[in-house]
Scaffold this motif. Structure first.
Motif, mmCIF file in Angstrom:
data_model
loop_
_atom_site.group_PDB
_atom_site.id
_atom_site.type_symbol
_atom_site.label_atom_id
_atom_site.label_comp_id
_atom_site.label_asym_id
_atom_site.label_seq_id
_atom_site.Cartn_x
_atom_site.Cartn_y
_atom_site.Cartn_z
ATOM 1 N N GLY A 87 1.270 2.802 38.390
ATOM 2 C CA GLY A 87 1.360 4.171 38.887
ATOM 3 C C GLY A 87 2.762 4.722 38.717
ATOM 4 O O GLY A 87 3.696 4.004 38.332
ATOM 5 N N ILE A 88 2.935 6.000 39.005
ATOM 6 C CA ILE A 88 4.247 6.631 38.834
ATOM 7 C C ILE A 88 5.235 6.045 39.833
ATOM 8 O O ILE A 88 5.028 6.096 41.042
ATOM 9 N N VAL A 89 6.298 5.451 39.294
ATOM 10 C CA VAL A 89 7.370 4.873 40.108
ATOM 11 C C VAL A 89 8.628 5.694 39.881
ATOM 12 O O VAL A 89 9.036 5.919 38.745
ATOM 13 N N ARG A 90 9.236 6.126 40.947
ATOM 14 C CA ARG A 90 10.384 7.036 40.863
ATOM 15 C C ARG A 90 11.674 6.316 41.199
ATOM 16 O O ARG A 90 11.699 5.403 42.032
ATOM 17 N N GLY A 91 12.790 6.719 40.531
ATOM 18 C CA GLY A 91 14.065 6.063 40.787
ATOM 19 C C GLY A 91 15.243 6.901 40.348
ATOM 20 O O GLY A 91 15.116 8.107 40.087
ATOM 21 N N ASP A 92 16.391 6.271 40.233
ATOM 22 C CA ASP A 92 17.636 6.965 39.897
ATOM 23 C C ASP A 92 17.716 7.247 38.400
ATOM 24 O O ASP A 92 17.278 6.448 37.565
ATOM 25 N N ASP A 93 18.322 8.379 38.071
ATOM 26 C CA ASP A 93 18.515 8.799 36.683
ATOM 27 C C ASP A 93 20.011 8.829 36.381
ATOM 28 O O ASP A 93 20.803 9.377 37.150
ATOM 29 N N TYR A 94 20.384 8.225 35.247
ATOM 30 C CA TYR A 94 21.779 8.196 34.813
ATOM 31 C C TYR A 94 21.871 8.830 33.431
ATOM 32 O O TYR A 94 20.954 8.699 32.615
ATOM 33 N N GLN A 95 23.005 9.507 33.163
ATOM 34 C CA GLN A 95 23.146 10.237 31.906
ATOM 35 C C GLN A 95 24.536 10.027 31.317
ATOM 36 O O GLN A 95 25.494 9.726 32.034
ATOM 37 N N GLY A 100 14.560 9.843 37.727
ATOM 38 C CA GLY A 100 13.750 9.340 36.631
ATOM 39 C C GLY A 100 12.459 8.737 37.149
ATOM 40 O O GLY A 100 12.302 8.483 38.349
ATOM 41 N N GLY A 101 11.527 8.508 36.246
ATOM 42 C CA GLY A 101 10.253 7.929 36.657
ATOM 43 C C GLY A 101 9.600 7.164 35.518
ATOM 44 O O GLY A 101 9.896 7.397 34.342
ATOM 45 N N THR A 144 26.653 8.163 34.094
ATOM 46 C CA THR A 144 26.935 8.795 35.378
ATOM 47 C C THR A 144 25.625 9.148 36.060
ATOM 48 O O THR A 144 24.721 9.711 35.430
ATOM 49 N N LYS A 145 25.526 8.814 37.331
ATOM 50 C CA LYS A 145 24.302 9.096 38.069
ATOM 51 C C LYS A 145 24.110 10.597 38.236
ATOM 52 O O LYS A 145 25.030 11.312 38.628
ATOM 53 N N SER A 146 22.898 11.062 37.947
ATOM 54 C CA SER A 146 22.600 12.488 38.049
ATOM 55 C C SER A 146 22.386 12.882 39.504
ATOM 56 O O SER A 146 21.732 12.166 40.267
ATOM 57 N N ASP A 206 22.142 10.409 26.098
ATOM 58 C CA ASP A 206 21.476 9.174 26.489
ATOM 59 C C ASP A 206 21.153 9.211 27.980
ATOM 60 O O ASP A 206 21.948 9.707 28.791
ATOM 61 N N PHE A 207 19.992 8.666 28.322
ATOM 62 C CA PHE A 207 19.558 8.613 29.721
ATOM 63 C C PHE A 207 19.142 7.182 30.051
ATOM 64 O O PHE A 207 18.645 6.448 29.195
ATOM 65 N N ALA A 208 19.327 6.796 31.308
ATOM 66 C CA ALA A 208 18.889 5.488 31.792
ATOM 67 C C ALA A 208 18.286 5.669 33.179
ATOM 68 O O ALA A 208 18.880 6.340 34.040
ATOM 69 N N ASP A 209 17.103 5.094 33.391
ATOM 70 C CA ASP A 209 16.412 5.199 34.676
ATOM 71 C C ASP A 209 16.236 3.818 35.287
ATOM 72 O O ASP A 209 15.825 2.874 34.604
ATOM 73 N N LEU A 210 16.537 3.704 36.577
ATOM 74 C CA LEU A 210 16.299 2.479 37.331
ATOM 75 C C LEU A 210 15.192 2.764 38.331
ATOM 76 O O LEU A 210 15.354 3.596 39.225
ATOM 77 N N THR A 211 14.061 2.071 38.190
ATOM 78 C CA THR A 211 12.904 2.347 39.035
ATOM 79 C C THR A 211 12.427 1.063 39.701
ATOM 80 O O THR A 211 12.331 0.011 39.066
ATOM 81 N N ILE A 212 12.112 1.165 40.988
ATOM 82 C CA ILE A 212 11.606 0.039 41.774
ATOM 83 C C ILE A 212 10.328 0.492 42.474
ATOM 84 O O ILE A 212 10.282 1.570 43.070
ATOM 85 N N GLY A 213 9.293 -0.348 42.396
ATOM 86 C CA GLY A 213 8.034 -0.021 43.039
ATOM 87 C C GLY A 213 7.480 -1.195 43.824
ATOM 88 O O GLY A 213 7.720 -2.356 43.493
#
Length: 334
Positions: free
Chosen positions: A292-300, A316-317, A309-311, A254-261
């Motif tokens: 547009g492409i927004v980039r952020g933290d990836d958790y797995q 992530g995006g 756990t943060k990668s 499982d993956f979770a991404d937090l993205t802010i733009g």
């Protein structure tokens, strides 16, 4: 008799004041039906890329012929107005999900660059749910007799979920980390002499994205004829936030991404309103939204684990674009 006349006079003036004040208010209800097309894009970026392009993975979730139903409420007092809108998509098959990887960016190739795609797969896509809620408010300025401008501030919430099932994959074979081809330890996915291909069965991946938009912009209305109105608008998102959940079912990951733009999304709309009577209207509207492409933290985490756990090796995006058409009926209550 005198008391009766006084009571009647008081009732008359009270009703008159209520009628005058009611003219300053407006309220309408608008059921709507529509269709939506577009795509949500999911990204993984490697923090250990050996090349300028660090995109490791991209998944494209198609929105195809999605049927929607909703309700819109509009109210106002003098020049101040407020609108709220809710839509829900009908679960159904929705095109395909494309999964692409560029594995060689993680290795220092002997020559060349990271231009080849090493993995590709296609699966049947299905929309499980798609909910949207929007509210906005502002002020209407009457610049000309037939032209109105309505600057406003708005908030929008989206919650959409897909499931990808079955499909076909094409993976470039490995030649070992000590025996690179021109680009790295993996061949291109479409290298017929050095590829592995096969079929996928059952649910492969599911993906859910919850998005929050702060919108700033303006609507415009033009009245060329008494019973015909042209509506348009343009908005930009000073702030965007999304949390995305990706479950690789075949790998139990499982993956979770937090993205802010910031100023990363915009939308525009145009529509036409035909008044049947003063209280009844038919409206056709269209809207296009682009993120547009927004980039952020990836958790797995593993599927059996409760904690992400943060990668430290990847980000992530998120990206998106969609277009919708709707037909609605507006009833003006007052």
């Amino acid at each position: 008799m005198k008391k009766f006349l006084l009571s009647l006079t008081f009732a008359f003036f009270s009703f008159s004041l209520f009628a005058v004040s009611l003219k300053d208010f407006s309220l309408s209800v608008e059921p709507l039906f529509g269709m939506k097309w577009g795509q949500l894009d999911e990204y993984v970026f490697s923090n250990k890329s050996y090349f300028s392009d660090d995109k490791l993975s991209e998944l494209n979730w198609e929105i195809k012929n999605e049927l929607q139903a909703g309700l819109k409420l509009c109210g106002g007092w003098k020049g101040i107005f407020a609108e709220t809108k809710f839509t829900a998509g009908i679960p159904r098959a929705s095109g395909i999900m494309k999964d692409s990887d560029w594995q060689n960016i993680q290795y220092a190739a002997a020559s060349g660059g990271n231009t080849i795609q090493t993995n590709y797969s296609e699966s049947d896509n299905h929309i499980d749910h798609d909910f949207s809620f929007e509210i906005k408010g502002g002020y209407e300025f009457k610049l000309l007799e037939k032209f109105r401008i309505k600057p406003s501030l708005g908030f929008e919430y989206n919650n959409i979920k897909f499931t990808a099932s079955n499909g076909t994959y094409w993976y470039g074979n490995t030649v070992g980390t000590s025996s690179y081809n021109n680009y790295g330890p993996y061949y291109a996915y479409n290298n017929s002499e050095n590829q592995t291909t096969g079929e996928l069965t059952g649910d492969v991946i599911d993906y859910k994205r919850i998005s929050y938009y702060l919108w700033l912009g303006s609507d415009f209305s033009f009245y060329p004829y008494y019973n015909f109105i042209i509506n348009a608008g343009f908005f930009v998102a000073p702030y965007f936030y999304a949390v995305s959940y990706d479950s690789h079912l075949l790998r139990s990951l499982d993956f979770a991404d937090l993205t802010i733009g910031y100023f990363s999304a915009f939308k525009g709309h145009i529509g036409f309103e035909a008044k049947i009577t003063e209280k009844h209207s038919i409206i056709m509207a269209s809207e296009y939204c682009y993120l547009g492409i927004v980039r952020g933290d990836d958790y797995q985490k593993s599927s059996s684990s409760a904690t992400y756990t943060k990668s430290s090796t990847s980000d992530g995006g998120a990206g998106a674009k969609w277009f919708d058409l709707s037909l609605s009926y507006r009833f003006k209550i007052f």
